[in-house]
Motif scaffolding. Sequence first.
Motif, PDB file in Angstrom:
ATOM      1  N   PHE A 121      -7.524  -5.732   6.350  1.00  0.00           N
ATOM      2  CA  PHE A 121      -7.953  -5.289   5.321  1.00  0.00           C
ATOM      3  C   PHE A 121      -8.432  -6.112   4.238  1.00  0.00           C
ATOM      4  O   PHE A 121      -7.789  -6.992   4.016  1.00  0.00           O
ATOM      5  CB  PHE A 121      -7.597  -3.989   4.691  1.00  0.00           C
ATOM      6  CG  PHE A 121      -8.635  -2.969   4.146  1.00  0.00           C
ATOM      7  CD1 PHE A 121      -9.646  -2.259   4.748  1.00  0.00           C
ATOM      8  CD2 PHE A 121      -8.523  -2.702   2.619  1.00  0.00           C
ATOM      9  CE1 PHE A 121     -10.295  -1.511   4.008  1.00  0.00           C
ATOM     10  CE2 PHE A 121      -9.532  -1.886   1.905  1.00  0.00           C
ATOM     11  CZ  PHE A 121     -10.498  -1.296   2.851  1.00  0.00           C
ATOM     12  N   GLU A 122      -9.952  -6.184   3.799  1.00  0.00           N
ATOM     13  CA  GLU A 122     -10.191  -7.155   2.745  1.00  0.00           C
ATOM     14  C   GLU A 122      -9.156  -7.022   1.467  1.00  0.00           C
ATOM     15  O   GLU A 122      -8.995  -8.076   0.920  1.00  0.00           O
ATOM     16  CB  GLU A 122     -11.480  -6.679   2.272  1.00  0.00           C
ATOM     17  CG  GLU A 122     -11.563  -5.382   1.855  1.00  0.00           C
ATOM     18  CD  GLU A 122     -12.479  -4.598   2.743  1.00  0.00           C
ATOM     19  OE1 GLU A 122     -13.328  -3.795   2.492  1.00  0.00           O
ATOM     20  OE2 GLU A 122     -11.899  -4.831   3.900  1.00  0.00           O
ATOM     21  N   THR A 123      -8.558  -5.820   1.121  1.00  0.00           N
ATOM     22  CA  THR A 123      -7.588  -5.834  -0.148  1.00  0.00           C
ATOM     23  C   THR A 123      -6.345  -5.178   0.618  1.00  0.00           C
ATOM     24  O   THR A 123      -6.060  -3.980   0.583  1.00  0.00           O
ATOM     25  CB  THR A 123      -8.083  -4.823  -1.086  1.00  0.00           C
ATOM     26  OG1 THR A 123      -8.636  -3.661  -0.844  1.00  0.00           O
ATOM     27  CG2 THR A 123      -9.189  -5.672  -1.869  1.00  0.00           C
ATOM     28  N   PRO A 124      -5.553  -5.956   1.193  1.00  0.00           N
ATOM     29  CA  PRO A 124      -4.290  -5.488   1.748  1.00  0.00           C
ATOM     30  C   PRO A 124      -3.091  -5.358   0.877  1.00  0.00           C
ATOM     31  O   PRO A 124      -3.089  -6.067  -0.008  1.00  0.00           O
ATOM     32  CB  PRO A 124      -3.916  -6.608   2.870  1.00  0.00           C
ATOM     33  CG  PRO A 124      -4.469  -7.953   2.176  1.00  0.00           C
ATOM     34  CD  PRO A 124      -5.612  -7.344   1.465  1.00  0.00           C
ATOM     35  N   GLY A 125      -2.322  -4.366   1.390  1.00  0.00           N
ATOM     36  CA  GLY A 125      -0.980  -4.281   0.650  1.00  0.00           C
ATOM     37  C   GLY A 125      -0.851  -2.964  -0.344  1.00  0.00           C
ATOM     38  O   GLY A 125      -1.891  -2.417  -0.394  1.00  0.00           O
ATOM     39  N   ARG A 126       0.332  -2.743  -0.843  1.00  0.00           N
ATOM     40  CA  ARG A 126       0.619  -1.853  -1.813  1.00  0.00           C
ATOM     41  C   ARG A 126       0.006  -2.088  -3.067  1.00  0.00           C
ATOM     42  O   ARG A 126      -0.434  -3.080  -3.493  1.00  0.00           O
ATOM     43  CB  ARG A 126       1.886  -1.491  -2.013  1.00  0.00           C
ATOM     44  CG  ARG A 126       2.698  -1.087  -0.664  1.00  0.00           C
ATOM     45  CD  ARG A 126       4.050  -0.711  -0.929  1.00  0.00           C
ATOM     46  NE  ARG A 126       4.801  -1.951  -1.777  1.00  0.00           N
ATOM     47  CZ  ARG A 126       5.846  -1.732  -2.244  1.00  0.00           C
ATOM     48  NH1 ARG A 126       6.555  -0.594  -2.355  1.00  0.00           N
ATOM     49  NH2 ARG A 126       6.508  -2.921  -2.836  1.00  0.00           N
ATOM     50  N   ILE A 127      -0.568  -1.070  -3.586  1.00  0.00           N
ATOM     51  CA  ILE A 127      -1.310  -1.277  -4.999  1.00  0.00           C
ATOM     52  C   ILE A 127      -0.480  -2.087  -5.963  1.00  0.00           C
ATOM     53  O   ILE A 127      -0.718  -2.819  -6.943  1.00  0.00           O
ATOM     54  CB  ILE A 127      -1.944   0.064  -5.486  1.00  0.00           C
ATOM     55  CG1 ILE A 127      -2.703  -0.458  -6.795  1.00  0.00           C
ATOM     56  CG2 ILE A 127      -0.854   1.145  -5.707  1.00  0.00           C
ATOM     57  CD1 ILE A 127      -3.931  -1.073  -6.796  1.00  0.00           C
ATOM     58  N   THR A 128       1.009  -1.558  -5.775  1.00  0.00           N
ATOM     59  CA  THR A 128       1.788  -2.051  -6.893  1.00  0.00           C
ATOM     60  C   THR A 128       2.151  -3.522  -6.646  1.00  0.00           C
ATOM     61  O   THR A 128       2.418  -4.135  -7.752  1.00  0.00           O
ATOM     62  CB  THR A 128       3.320  -1.190  -6.715  1.00  0.00           C
ATOM     63  OG1 THR A 128       3.667  -1.086  -5.392  1.00  0.00           O
ATOM     64  CG2 THR A 128       2.949   0.138  -7.455  1.00  0.00           C
ATOM     65  N   ASP A 129       2.079  -4.138  -5.482  1.00  0.00           N
ATOM     66  CA  ASP A 129       2.086  -5.306  -5.169  1.00  0.00           C
ATOM     67  C   ASP A 129       0.945  -6.092  -5.638  1.00  0.00           C
ATOM     68  O   ASP A 129       1.252  -7.446  -6.423  1.00  0.00           O
ATOM     69  CB  ASP A 129       2.351  -5.635  -3.612  1.00  0.00           C
ATOM     70  CG  ASP A 129       3.735  -4.980  -3.097  1.00  0.00           C
ATOM     71  OD1 ASP A 129       4.637  -5.047  -4.085  1.00  0.00           O
ATOM     72  OD2 ASP A 129       3.840  -4.935  -1.857  1.00  0.00           O
ATOM     73  N   ARG A 130      -0.289  -5.623  -5.480  1.00  0.00           N
ATOM     74  CA  ARG A 130      -1.293  -6.231  -5.908  1.00  0.00           C
ATOM     75  C   ARG A 130      -1.372  -6.207  -7.511  1.00  0.00           C
ATOM     76  O   ARG A 130      -2.138  -6.955  -8.246  1.00  0.00           O
ATOM     77  CB  ARG A 130      -2.429  -5.513  -5.286  1.00  0.00           C
ATOM     78  CG  ARG A 130      -2.455  -5.781  -3.573  1.00  0.00           C
ATOM     79  CD  ARG A 130      -3.956  -5.239  -3.336  1.00  0.00           C
ATOM     80  NE  ARG A 130      -5.123  -6.283  -3.635  1.00  0.00           N
ATOM     81  CZ  ARG A 130      -5.116  -7.431  -2.886  1.00  0.00           C
ATOM     82  NH1 ARG A 130      -4.330  -7.730  -1.984  1.00  0.00           N
ATOM     83  NH2 ARG A 130      -6.246  -8.181  -3.147  1.00  0.00           N
ATOM     84  N   ILE A 131      -0.980  -5.044  -7.942  1.00  0.00           N
ATOM     85  CA  ILE A 131      -0.982  -5.247  -9.746  1.00  0.00           C
ATOM     86  C   ILE A 131       0.215  -6.287 -10.016  1.00  0.00           C
ATOM     87  O   ILE A 131      -0.015  -6.997 -11.164  1.00  0.00           O
ATOM     88  CB  ILE A 131      -0.100  -3.954 -10.289  1.00  0.00           C
ATOM     89  CG1 ILE A 131      -1.205  -2.741  -9.773  1.00  0.00           C
ATOM     90  CG2 ILE A 131       0.202  -3.922 -11.691  1.00  0.00           C
ATOM     91  CD1 ILE A 131      -0.869  -1.157 -10.290  1.00  0.00           C
TER      92      ILE A 131
END
Length: 275
Positions: free
Chosen positions: A203-213
């Motif tokens: 996906f274009e924005t992969p991973g958990r939201i907490t990891d991306r934060i």
Amino acid sequence: MTQTLSSTPADTAPARPSPHHALKVLSVHHWTDQLFSFTLERPEDFRFRSGEFVMIGLPGEDGSKPVLRAYSIASPHWAEELEFFSIKVPDGPLTSRLQKIQPGDTVLMGKKPTGTLVLDALTGGERLWLIGTGTGLAPWLSVARDPDTYSRFGQVIVCHTVRQVADLAYRDFFTAGIHDDPLVGDEANAHLTYYPTVTRERFETPGRITDRIRSGDVFADLRLPIGFSPNTDRVMLCGSMAMIKEAGELLETYGLKEGSNAEPGDYVLERAFVG
């Protein structure tokens, strides 16, 4: 003269009013083999704040007590129908049966909505983050369609993390459909951002939201300053307990303080969930 005796004993206690509404199912939509939505008729006297939850259930089998669980109301406070978003648990005491409902069936709903995912529990700010996993998206469907949201915040960001791309229920709504909303369409078009992430597929924005934060990727993607600020950012959290705990700890490191209905703060979370 013969006295006529009442057929009803004088000491018979009046029947207690039911704590539940018995409501007709209006529609059912199955997103995947694990996710579905349904709408119920709305009682004329039922009032709630966008973001609150209510108890939903079905009568018990073989005369047992009703089985009820907490569900966020996915429709805004002004809607004529009540919408809910649910998972399907094969062996779940409630959802194993609830997933089989059809239009015309009856579902029980508690009469007292409650919850902390409401605008009243937040202090003023510039940017509102609505962060959810799975069916934790439900309250954001309500809050994002509330005109008060846009009168209080200049930017609204809906973050939805799921395992598979197919689990991004309401994706079309947040990217296009909400722009046609009769009350907030123009505001949503100008001020709402939808930010989905997927953990188990490309996906274009992969991973958990907490990891991306934590990595700063979410802020870079949205062209925002890295990190949350107590001066500008307000956050609502709903979904898995693991995400809520991790995200709450992250927000605290940035100086944000948890709020409640009694004492509004910088972020709020909801511990009620469906099983």
